[in-house]
Design a protein around this motif. Structure first.
Motif, PDB file in Angstrom:
ATOM      1  N   ILE A   3       0.842  -1.204   0.000  1.00 32.60           N
ATOM      2  CA  ILE A   3       0.000   0.000   0.000  1.00 32.60           C
ATOM      3  C   ILE A   3       0.879   1.257   0.000  1.00 32.60           C
ATOM      4  CG2 ILE A   3      -0.302   0.066   2.503  1.00 32.60           C
ATOM      5  CD1 ILE A   3      -3.217   0.871   0.346  1.00 32.60           C
ATOM      6  N   ASP A   4       2.030   1.194   0.682  1.00 33.86           N
ATOM      7  CA  ASP A   4       2.940   2.343   0.694  1.00 33.86           C
ATOM      8  C   ASP A   4       3.506   2.616  -0.695  1.00 33.86           C
ATOM      9  OD1 ASP A   4       2.597   2.894   3.392  1.00 33.86           O
ATOM     10  OD2 ASP A   4       4.288   1.642   3.998  1.00 33.86           O
ATOM     11  N   GLU A   6       1.986   1.823  -3.533  1.00 32.68           N
ATOM     12  CA  GLU A   6       0.863   2.361  -4.316  1.00 32.68           C
ATOM     13  C   GLU A   6       0.653   3.835  -4.008  1.00 32.68           C
ATOM     14  OE1 GLU A   6      -2.444  -0.149  -3.389  1.00 32.68           O
ATOM     15  OE2 GLU A   6      -1.551  -1.897  -4.371  1.00 32.68           O
ATOM     16  N   ARG A   7       0.663   4.169  -2.725  1.00 28.02           N
ATOM     17  CA  ARG A   7       0.502   5.560  -2.298  1.00 28.02           C
ATOM     18  C   ARG A   7       1.629   6.424  -2.874  1.00 28.02           C
ATOM     19  NH1 ARG A   7       0.635   4.698   2.803  1.00 28.02           N
ATOM     20  NH2 ARG A   7      -1.548   4.205   2.992  1.00 28.02           N
ATOM     21  N   THR A  11       1.361   9.599  -5.301  1.00 29.28           N
ATOM     22  CA  THR A  11       1.939  10.866  -4.843  1.00 29.28           C
ATOM     23  C   THR A  11       2.874  11.442  -5.894  1.00 29.28           C
ATOM     24  OG1 THR A  11       1.757  10.206  -2.528  1.00 29.28           O
ATOM     25  CG2 THR A  11       3.369  11.929  -3.047  1.00 29.28           C
ATOM     26  N   ALA A  35      -5.168   5.059  -9.962  1.00 28.79           N
ATOM     27  CA  ALA A  35      -5.554   4.656  -8.605  1.00 28.79           C
ATOM     28  C   ALA A  35      -6.456   3.434  -8.649  1.00 28.79           C
ATOM     29  CB  ALA A  35      -6.249   5.807  -7.892  1.00 28.79           C
ATOM     30  N   HIS A  43      -7.263  -3.412   0.038  1.00 24.98           N
ATOM     31  CA  HIS A  43      -6.749  -2.091   0.427  1.00 24.98           C
ATOM     32  C   HIS A  43      -6.670  -1.207  -0.802  1.00 24.98           C
ATOM     33  CE1 HIS A  43      -2.872  -3.065  -1.391  1.00 24.98           C
ATOM     34  NE2 HIS A  43      -2.895  -4.201  -0.742  1.00 24.98           N
ATOM     35  N   PRO A  45      -5.340   2.983  -1.635  1.00 29.47           N
ATOM     36  CA  PRO A  45      -4.929   4.283  -1.109  1.00 29.47           C
ATOM     37  C   PRO A  45      -6.049   5.311  -1.319  1.00 29.47           C
ATOM     38  CG  PRO A  45      -3.571   3.634  -3.000  1.00 29.47           C
ATOM     39  CD  PRO A  45      -4.550   2.547  -2.757  1.00 29.47           C
ATOM     40  N   SER A  46      -6.177   6.218  -0.380  1.00 30.25           N
ATOM     41  CA  SER A  46      -7.186   7.273  -0.469  1.00 30.25           C
ATOM     42  C   SER A  46      -6.666   8.390  -1.370  1.00 30.25           C
ATOM     43  CB  SER A  46      -7.499   7.828   0.919  1.00 30.25           C
ATOM     44  OG  SER A  46      -8.254   9.001   0.804  1.00 30.25           O
ATOM     45  N   ILE A  50      -4.261  11.693  -0.524  1.00 26.94           N
ATOM     46  CA  ILE A  50      -2.992  11.932  -1.206  1.00 26.94           C
ATOM     47  C   ILE A  50      -2.985  13.334  -1.822  1.00 26.94           C
ATOM     48  CG2 ILE A  50      -1.496  11.178  -3.091  1.00 26.94           C
ATOM     49  CD1 ILE A  50      -2.498   8.296  -2.458  1.00 26.94           C
TER      50      ILE A  50
END
Length: 90
Positions: A3-4, A6-7, A11, A35, A43, A45-46, A50
């Motif tokens: 998830i990190d 993906e985030r 970003t 996204a 999961h 990412p929001s 972001i």
């Protein structure tokens, strides 16, 4: 992919979209598409979070890039950013 990671990819994509100082709906649509392609049921990412983090400078480009732990995730981030940058035709 974590998830990190993906985030981080999202970003970096947002930083690239905002780099030219223009707001373009085509770039936003491309970020949403990316996204959705990265997300799964477990999961996701929001995207709104972001956006806030990037606009309020709560995260830096170098911090996001540091989360990409493999050459594959770095390559994916690069290709996704190219898609975002090309979305507005510039």
């Amino acid at each position: 992919m974590t998830i990190d990671e993906e985030r981080s990819i999202l970003t970096i994509g947002m930083c690239a979209a905002f780099a030219d100082g223009e707001k373009d709906e085509r770039e936003r649509q491309e970020l949403r598409r990316i996204a959705e392609s990265l997300a799964d049921a477990a999961h996701a990412p929001s995207l709104s979070r972001i956006y806030q983090d990037v606009l309020l400078k709560r995260v830096s480009l170098s911090e996001a890039a540091a989360q990409l732990g493999s050459s594959e995730s770095r390559q994916l981030a690069y290709e996704m950013v190219v898609c975002v940058c090309d979305a507005d035709g510039r």
